[in-house]
Structure formats: structure tokens, C-alpha cells
Design a protein around this motif. Structure first.
Motif, PDB file in Angstrom:
ATOM      1  N   VAL A 590      33.888 -43.046  -0.489  1.00 19.78           N
ATOM      2  CA  VAL A 590      33.127 -42.134  -1.444  1.00 19.78           C
ATOM      3  C   VAL A 590      32.391 -43.201  -2.475  1.00 19.78           C
ATOM      4  N   HIS A 591      31.104 -43.032  -3.320  1.00 24.29           N
ATOM      5  CA  HIS A 591      30.806 -44.207  -4.342  1.00 24.29           C
ATOM      6  C   HIS A 591      29.546 -43.413  -4.938  1.00 24.29           C
ATOM      7  N   GLU A 592      29.666 -43.022  -5.854  1.00 20.93           N
ATOM      8  CA  GLU A 592      29.267 -42.970  -7.323  1.00 20.93           C
ATOM      9  C   GLU A 592      27.896 -43.385  -7.226  1.00 20.93           C
ATOM     10  N   PHE A 593      26.713 -42.595  -7.277  1.00 15.17           N
ATOM     11  CA  PHE A 593      25.563 -43.565  -6.826  1.00 15.17           C
ATOM     12  C   PHE A 593      25.056 -42.889  -8.193  1.00 15.17           C
ATOM     13  N   SER A 594      24.928 -41.899  -8.529  1.00 14.73           N
ATOM     14  CA  SER A 594      24.329 -41.652  -9.979  1.00 14.73           C
ATOM     15  C   SER A 594      24.871 -40.149 -10.539  1.00 14.73           C
ATOM     16  N   GLY A 595      24.414 -40.638 -12.018  1.00 16.21           N
ATOM     17  CA  GLY A 595      25.205 -39.258 -12.865  1.00 16.21           C
ATOM     18  C   GLY A 595      26.543 -39.850 -13.762  1.00 16.21           C
ATOM     19  N   ALA A 596      26.433 -38.056 -14.641  1.00 16.78           N
ATOM     20  CA  ALA A 596      27.231 -38.465 -15.717  1.00 16.78           C
ATOM     21  C   ALA A 596      28.555 -38.017 -15.612  1.00 16.78           C
ATOM     22  N   GLY A 597      29.823 -38.281 -15.780  1.00 16.93           N
ATOM     23  CA  GLY A 597      30.987 -38.327 -15.607  1.00 16.93           C
ATOM     24  C   GLY A 597      31.633 -39.933 -14.609  1.00 16.93           C
ATOM     25  N   THR A 598      32.654 -39.212 -13.713  1.00 18.33           N
ATOM     26  CA  THR A 598      33.103 -39.858 -12.852  1.00 18.33           C
ATOM     27  C   THR A 598      33.915 -39.265 -11.271  1.00 18.33           C
ATOM     28  N   ILE A 599      34.034 -39.544 -10.417  1.00 21.09           N
ATOM     29  CA  ILE A 599      34.464 -39.108  -9.347  1.00 21.09           C
ATOM     30  C   ILE A 599      35.008 -38.162  -9.574  1.00 21.09           C
ATOM     31  N   SER A 600      36.809 -38.649 -10.211  1.00 19.57           N
ATOM     32  CA  SER A 600      37.110 -38.263 -10.221  1.00 19.57           C
ATOM     33  C   SER A 600      37.416 -36.384 -11.466  1.00 19.57           C
ATOM     34  N   SER A 601      37.032 -36.370 -12.496  1.00 20.92           N
ATOM     35  CA  SER A 601      35.949 -35.504 -13.706  1.00 20.92           C
ATOM     36  C   SER A 601      34.939 -34.400 -12.251  1.00 20.92           C
ATOM     37  N   GLY A 602      34.219 -35.389 -11.383  1.00 20.31           N
ATOM     38  CA  GLY A 602      33.683 -34.163 -10.936  1.00 20.31           C
ATOM     39  C   GLY A 602      34.251 -33.716  -9.359  1.00 20.31           C
ATOM     40  N   HIS A 603      35.944 -33.762  -9.876  1.00 18.79           N
ATOM     41  CA  HIS A 603      36.728 -33.548  -8.373  1.00 18.79           C
ATOM     42  C   HIS A 603      36.584 -33.218  -7.211  1.00 18.79           C
ATOM     43  N   ALA A 604      35.756 -34.460  -7.266  1.00 23.84           N
ATOM     44  CA  ALA A 604      35.441 -34.308  -5.859  1.00 23.84           C
ATOM     45  C   ALA A 604      37.114 -33.859  -4.899  1.00 23.84           C
ATOM     46  N   THR A 605      36.824 -33.571  -3.603  1.00 20.69           N
ATOM     47  CA  THR A 605      37.398 -33.412  -2.924  1.00 20.69           C
ATOM     48  C   THR A 605      37.224 -34.117  -1.457  1.00 20.69           C
ATOM     49  N   VAL A 606      37.432 -34.774  -0.367  1.00 15.39           N
ATOM     50  CA  VAL A 606      37.199 -34.491   0.653  1.00 15.39           C
ATOM     51  C   VAL A 606      37.973 -34.634   2.324  1.00 15.39           C
ATOM     52  N   THR A 607      37.582 -33.773   2.925  1.00 18.22           N
ATOM     53  CA  THR A 607      38.502 -33.013   4.008  1.00 18.22           C
ATOM     54  C   THR A 607      37.906 -33.624   5.766  1.00 18.22           C
ATOM     55  N   VAL A 608      38.295 -34.933   6.242  1.00 17.62           N
ATOM     56  CA  VAL A 608      38.563 -34.712   7.569  1.00 17.62           C
ATOM     57  C   VAL A 608      39.436 -33.980   8.850  1.00 17.62           C
ATOM     58  N   THR A 609      38.360 -33.769   9.622  1.00 17.58           N
ATOM     59  CA  THR A 609      38.755 -32.762  10.546  1.00 17.58           C
ATOM     60  C   THR A 609      38.645 -33.419  12.011  1.00 17.58           C
ATOM     61  N   THR A 610      39.940 -34.045  12.520  1.00 13.41           N
ATOM     62  CA  THR A 610      39.841 -34.883  13.957  1.00 13.41           C
ATOM     63  C   THR A 610      39.985 -33.630  15.123  1.00 13.41           C
ATOM     64  N   ALA A 611      39.769 -34.403  16.500  1.00 14.64           N
ATOM     65  CA  ALA A 611      38.951 -33.812  17.695  1.00 14.64           C
ATOM     66  C   ALA A 611      40.422 -33.186  17.944  1.00 14.64           C
ATOM     67  N   SER A 612      41.422 -32.605  17.641  1.00 13.42           N
ATOM     68  CA  SER A 612      42.732 -33.320  18.098  1.00 13.42           C
ATOM     69  C   SER A 612      43.348 -31.611  16.727  1.00 13.42           C
ATOM     70  N   GLY A 613      42.383 -31.717  15.863  1.00 18.25           N
ATOM     71  CA  GLY A 613      42.386 -30.071  15.035  1.00 18.25           C
ATOM     72  C   GLY A 613      43.030 -30.318  13.664  1.00 18.25           C
ATOM     73  N   VAL A 614      43.716 -31.879  13.366  1.00 19.96           N
ATOM     74  CA  VAL A 614      44.010 -32.898  12.596  1.00 19.96           C
ATOM     75  C   VAL A 614      43.573 -32.276  11.271  1.00 19.96           C
ATOM     76  N   THR A 615      44.190 -31.283  10.426  1.00 18.97           N
ATOM     77  CA  THR A 615      42.894 -31.319   9.262  1.00 18.97           C
ATOM     78  C   THR A 615      43.811 -32.052   7.446  1.00 18.97           C
ATOM     79  N   ASN A 616      43.218 -32.948   7.055  1.00 24.47           N
ATOM     80  CA  ASN A 616      43.252 -33.385   6.149  1.00 24.47           C
ATOM     81  C   ASN A 616      42.239 -33.320   4.576  1.00 24.47           C
ATOM     82  N   THR A 617      43.453 -33.186   3.713  1.00 23.46           N
ATOM     83  CA  THR A 617      42.218 -33.065   2.797  1.00 23.46           C
ATOM     84  C   THR A 617      42.427 -33.639   1.581  1.00 23.46           C
TER      85      THR A 617
END
Length: 686
Positions: A590-617
Motif C-alpha cells: 500500500v502506497h500513500e499517493f496523496s493527502g494529509a496524515g499517514t497510512i497508520s494515522s488513517g487506520h488503514a486495514t487490508v483483508t486478503v481472502t484466498t480461494a480456500s477460504g482463509v481470511t487474514n486482516t
């Protein structure tokens, strides 16, 4: 088939059974973990997968007969995974289940016997203490009543994380992880704030309690931050307490990471605050620009990650995907369901008179999901204004360079030979060629030796005058803007034409999207609006339809939805990885392209789900190694669906990511965990 699904406690779960010919059945276990299903239509041996209702974690089991008892526990899951690995299934139990019809099942059966004996040797003393030395993990009959075999499950030091199992017994640690965590401790970090004004709270007590009731505590500093060393490969319940505030409890916080585990920014609610908040928002299809999802059922349960507790409020989206609900201020787990789309759970923290929360869902119908290997969603607050997804993977053509999917190159296809980039190049060759030509025009020099974005950046910085740099910048922006405007004009022209046909009026004076929207609202009758909506749905995609079939026509990866600001709400950005190359490693940033604050102060979260049903946030770490919070290396995923949780802020991309870990089941040539240097240098403008 009958049996018990249990982790010590009985577990309600969705259960899938697959036979030797690939046919499947589905069932569900009760709150006590018991189930019964007619499996006579399946061909033995049978593999079983249970997805636990309480947290979405996955357990596996195996049955050699179509009748009798087959239990599903962390121990059966461990044995099946080890047997699959021993039989040559590099993705372990999850890959075995996905490809069961073509797997070498007889080899798996043989290895199950061996792996069972090996496990029993390690846990022999605890089996003796609980009186179950002769008990068959798979076919022994037991109840989840904390006695006998269920007592063994209670008393063993076991952790279930996603679809992995970790067993500690004495000085021995057994696990099904596809990577090695070479440190015994990592730092847990986070921040605590007052929900009323988002101010940091000092002297707040943070307690991490693991699965065997061992606790560690820390106190927040003047900025509300805390750092607490915790054991790796554990799951924790985090309790946050402060005088005059309601206690917050966050379950299932994992320490399966290499540098730190971040719980993000946690709001505290003053005691006695029960004022009602009007919660509203919109739910859309995650693979389109804004296709509304109607009839989405939204259940709200009090607390973080509360998937099976009492529902305290419900809402249903209307025809334009919007909903509204009234809830007391607090933390809730929202459960979203609608036919044809995958169920999702999201935590929502609401306070004040009104609060907006938007969401997107991904279709699970066969025509869309066919070939989809993994889906990735990126969420963040209003600031920073624009975060971007970047996915890289193995070469798709003869030049040997890795592909790079991003906003300027959103679709990677096996039919294209221009979608790859070199390790030190951020964009495709045509974009490099354009910038090289531009430099030649400005300087009057022949620059054929410039072949990468790094070359362009170096020449730009070392050889251009300030005036020449300004000219270069201006022409680049004009080049990008021209194509953006062409796309916008095409939409405006089409929409204006439809409005003219429906209304019979000459609307040539309307030249902006805002003017067209205003005309629609102020001048069309209800019937005319319905006719217009119908044409739009037909042209851009009907709200009744599922997602566009992304994984078709050779598509390898696709940026389904690029959120550039919050003008359309705080809706997620979505990426689909459709297919993979054997032995390949895929890296997501994840890249911060523009804007005030940071990735962490923006409370960024990523969820990945695989075909096997495994979900990781993943929650963005609050501290970057270099002190620059603009690039987040979230995870790597290999061609077997194994997720490597990097979760590291790597600062600017001129540095390598150094992680205290090493892969145990991947090709070292894939360089898992290492940052691709220069990947995000000199990105084009938007």
C-alpha cells in the motif's frame, strides 16, 4: 457421518465434505459442535473442512468411510496438514481440499497413520493424564463436555490461527506454518484515544492475555501509544481499561508476525454515554465503480469481532444500496449478507449524533469466482485522501521482469506483453519511452541509454535545470490529464444523449457531470428517472447482476476498484488475483499517493481472502523502520495460497525490508519478505 467439531469448546461451524471424485456436501454443526450428514453420495475417502462461526478459522479432518464418526479438531487438522505436506502437497491441507479429486489420496492416507503416531509421541503424557491413550483422533466418539478427549483439547497448549495449528508440549513446538518465525518475541503496539474528541489518552492499562491465561500489561504514554513485548505464535485477548471509561475487549489478536503486531487506534467511550447515533451509509459491489447492492441484510452485535452473539439491531439496504440504523454509541461487529455475495464481518466504532459507514461486498457466484485465486480489500479513513494498492508477481512474458499492477496499469493479462515492469521500474515500457522522448525534446540530446524509471529519475535530477524540470512536470501532467478528460467527456456525452432522448430537450449547454445530475433531479418526472436509470443499468451494469467476471480472457490480476478520495464515501479499494504461476511469489503493498496524515494515522486495514477460504486482516503498523510512513509492505502470497504476513512499514522504497524470518516451504529465489527496490519511484500523476 456424525462427529464433533471442537477446539476444547464445542464449535458451531459451516462444514464442507468432499469425496474422492470431487463431489461436495455442506452441513453445519450445532453450538455443542455435533453434526450429522448423509454422506452416501460421496466416494471414500472423504476430506472435511469446518469453518468456525466464532472467528472464521478453519479446521480439517479425514474419513476413510462414508459412514461412522469423523471428528474435526485442531489435532485432526494438524495431522491432515502434515500428511498432505508429506505426500507432496506443498500448500498443505488447504490445497489438498481444493484439489482433492486429483490428489494422491492413498499417499495421504498412509501419511496420516505416520503423522498420528508422531503426534501421539509428543503429547503422550497429556493423553495419559486425560485417560485417552488409545483414543482415535478421527473416529473416536466424544462430547465437548471438558472430560476425556475433550479434556485433552482443553489441556493442551494449542493455538488455531486462520487454518494453521500450533501445539506446544514441553520443549517441543509443532506447527503447520509455511514460514519460520525466528524470534520468540515481537512488540505489540497501538494507540488509545478518547472517542469524544479523538485526543490521545495516557496512563491507560493494556493487558494481553494468551490462550493459556498468561498475561502481560503496559501503560500508554502521553501520546496514547504503548509498546509491549509479547510471545510469537499466540492469540491474545486484549483488555483496555481507564478510570471513567468503558472497558474495551478485543479478542483474537494474533502474534503471527515478524516485527510487530499493531492493534491500531482504539477509542474509549466515557462511562454512561448511551446517546443514540444515526448510522447510515451505502453498500456496493466491490468490483465496480458503484453498483448499489439492495436487500443486503446488516446485523449489528455489540463488541469487537463478535460474530455469534445477540443481534442488537438490523438494517436492510434499499434500491440504491443505502441503509440507516439507530444504535447507542459504542463498538459493534457488522455482519453483511445478501444472495450471491460472500458474507463479510466488519468492526464499526460509532459516536455522536450521526455517523457514516460504507462497505463493499464481493460476489461469490461461480461465473465470477471461477479462477479467482485471492481477493484483497483496502480500507482507510478520509485522510490520507488517496492510498493505492500495488501487486507484483512473476513475469508473464519473455523479458523476465515481474509484473506490477497499480492504478496506471490496472489489468495484468497473459494476452498483453506491455504489462510487466523490471524490478527497478514502476511502469510499463511505453510510459518509459514517452518520458524518454519528452526528455530528448526538452534537452535536445539523444538518450537511448535511458531504459528504466531509475534512469529517468537520475537524469531528471542531475541534468535538467529547474526551468527544464518545470517544463517536464507540466507536460507530464498535461499528458495524464488529457486521457482522464477524454474518459470523462465520453461519459458526459453518453449521459447527456440519454437525457435528451428521454426528455426531448436540447441539453448541449450542459457540459459537466454536476449539471447533468442537477437536471436529472430537477427536471425529470419519476417515470423519466426510472427510464434513465434503466438505461444506465443496462449500459454500466445492472444492480441486479453480480460482479463483472473479472477473471476471464487471460486476466491474471486486476485492480477492480481504485478509490481516489472520499467523495463517494469511505468505500474500500479492491484487487483480485485471478491466477498464479507455479512456484511464484506475489507481493502486495500500500502506497500513500496523496493527502494529509499517514497510512497508520488513517487506520488503514487490508483483508486478503484466498480461494480456500482463509481470511487474514492486517492493521497498518504505527511506526516505520525508517521513520517515513508512506509505503506498507502488507503480505506476500505464494502459488499454493500460503500467506506470509509481512505487515511492515518500509518507509521510502529505496530501502530493503529486513525481517526476522525465513521461509520454510518456498523457493528462496522468490525472495519472500524482501521489498522490490525502486518499485514505487516516479509514479505517474493522477
Amino acid at each position: 457421518l456424525t462427529g464433533t467439531v471442537a477446539t476444547g469448546l464445542g464449535a458451531s461451524s459451516d462444514i464442507a465434505f468432499v469425496g474422492a471424485q470431487g463431489h461436495m456436501l455442506n452441513g453445519h454443526s450445532t453450538e455443542s459442535g455435533s453434526y450429522s450428514i448423509d454422506a452416501s453420495s460421496l466416494t471414500q475417502p472423504i476430506m472435511v473442512k469446518a469453518t468456525l462461526d466464532k472467528d472464521g478459522s478453519i479446521l480439517y479432518s479425514f474419513a476413510e468411510s462414508t459412514s461412522g464418526v469423523v471428528n474435526v479438531t485442531p489435532l485432526t487438522s494438524f495431522i491432515v496438514d502434515q500428511a498432505a505436506q508429506a505426500a507432496g502437497v506443498s500448500g498443505g491441507a488447504s490445497q489438498l481440499f481444493q484439489n482433492y479429486a486429483t490428489a494422491d489420496r492413498s499417499s495421504v492416507t498412509t501419511h496420516i497413520e505416520t503423522e498420528t503416531r508422531d503426534l501421539d509421541t509428543v503429547i503422550a503424557s497429556q493423553m495419559t493424564e486425560d485417560g485417552v491413550t488409545e483414543f482415535d483422533h478421527f473416529s473416536g466418539d466424544f462430547d465437548a463436555d471438558h472430560t476425556g478427549y475433550d479434556g485433552l483439547l482443553d489441556n493442551l497448549d494449542m493455538v488455531v490461527y486462520q487454518d494453521d495449528v500450533i501445539i506446544r508440549e514441553g520443549n517441543t513446538t509443532l506447527d503447520t506454518l509455511n514460514y519460520d518465525i525466528a524470534v520468540s518475541e515481537i512488540n505489540a503496539t497501538g494507540q488509545v484515544v478518547n472517542i469524544t474528541d479523538n485526543s490521545p489518552m495516557s496512563n491507560v492499562n493494556i493487558t494481553f492475555t494468551n490462550n493459556v491465561n498468561e498475561s502481560k500489561s503496559a501503560i500508554t504514554d502521553t501520546n496514547g501509544f504503548f509498546t509491549l513485548p509479547i510471545d510469537t505464535m499466540r492469540t491474545y485477548t486484549v483488555t483496555i481499561t481507564a478510570d471513567g471509561f468503558d472497558t474495551q475487549v478485543i479478542p483474537n489478536v494474533s502474534s503471527f508476525a515478524f516485527t510487530q503486531e499493531n492493534i491500531g487506534s482504539i477509542p474509549m467511550f466515557p462511562e454512561g454515554v448511551s446517546a443514540n447515533t444515526t448510522l447510515s451509509g451505502k453498500v456496493i459491489d466491490g468490483r465496480t465503480s458503484g453498483t448499489a447492492l439492495k436487500n443486503v441484510s446488516i446485523n449489528f452485535r455489540a463488541g469487537y469481532d463478535n460474530r455469534i452473539g445477540d443481534v442488537v439491531q438490523t438494517a436492510t439496504t434499499d434500491t440504491d444500496g443505502s441503509y440507516e440504523a439507530t444504535l447507542a454509541s459504542g463498538v459493534y461487529t457488522a455482519e453483511l449478507t445478501v444472495d450471491g455475495y460472500a458474507r463479510i464481518y466488519r468492526n464499526v466504532e460509532i459516536f455522536g449524533d450521526a455517523f457514516t459507514w460504507d462497505a463493499s461486498m464481493l460476489a461469490e457466484s461461480a461465473d465470477v469466482a471461477s479462477g479467482a485465486f485471492a481477493t484483497i480489500t483496502l480500507n482507510w479513513d478520509a485522510n490520507p485522501s488517496d492510498l493505492d494498492s500495488h501487486l507484483t508477481g512473476p513475469s508473464i512474458n519473455e523479458n523476465g521482469s515481474r509484473f506490477h499492477m497499480a492504478f496506471y496499469n490496472p489489468t495484468i493479462s497473459s494476452n498483453s506483453d506491455t504489462s510487466t515492469v523490471t524490478e527497478d521500474s514502476a511502469v510499463d515500457p511505453e510510459w518509459i519511452a514517452y518520458q524518454r522522448t519528452l526528455l530528448e525534446d526538452i534537452t535536445g540530446e539523444e538518450l537511448s541509454s535511458i531504459t528504466t524509471m531509475e534512469d529517468i529519475a537520475t537524469y531528471y535530477g542531475n541534468n535538467l535545470t529547474a526551468e527544464q524540470q518545470a517544463i517536464f512536470d507540466s507536460r507530464i501532467q498535461a499528458y495524464i490529464s488529457e486521457f482522464q478528460q477524454e474518459a470523462l467527456n465520453a461519459n458526459i456525452d453518453y449521459i447527456r444523449t440519454q437525457l435528451e432522448e428521454i426528455s426531448g430537450a436540447d441539453l448541449s449547454s450542459l457540459t459537466t457531470m454536476e449539471e447533468l445530475v442537477t437536471y436529472y433531479g430537477n427536471n425529470l418526472t419519476t417515470e423519466q428517472q426510472a427510464a434513465f436509470d434503466s438505461r444506465m443499468n443496462e449500459h454500466y451494469g445492472s444492480e441486479e447482476s453480480s460482479s463483472t467476471p473479472i477473471c476471464a480472457d487471460g486476466v491474471i490480476a486486476n485492480l477492480d476498484r481504485d478509490r481516489t478520495n472520499d467523495s463517494n464515501g469511505l468505500l474500500p479499494e479492491t484487487t483480485t488475483l485471478c491466477s498464479v504461476t507455479a512456484g511464484g511469489m506475489y507481493k502486495y503493498y500500500v502506497h500513500e499517493f496523496s493527502g494529509a496524515g499517514t497510512i497508520s494515522s488513517g487506520h488503514a486495514t487490508v483483508t486478503v481472502t484466498t480461494a480456500s477460504g482463509v481470511t487474514n486482516t492486517f492493521t497498518a503498523p504505527s511506526i516505520g523502520e525508517t521513520g517515513v510512513d508512506d509505503i506498507w509492505h502488507v503480505f506476500d502470497i505464494d502459488a499454493d495460497g500460503n500467506i506470509y504476513p509481512v505487515n511492515q512499514i518500509v518507509g521510502n522504497d529505496s530501502t530493503e525490508s529486513t525481517l526476522f524470518a525465513s521461509p520454510s516451504r518456498t523457493n528462496s529465489a522468490n525472495k519472500p519478505f524482501a521489498m522490490e527496490k525502486g518499485l514505487l519511484n516516479n509514479l505517474p500523476a493522477k
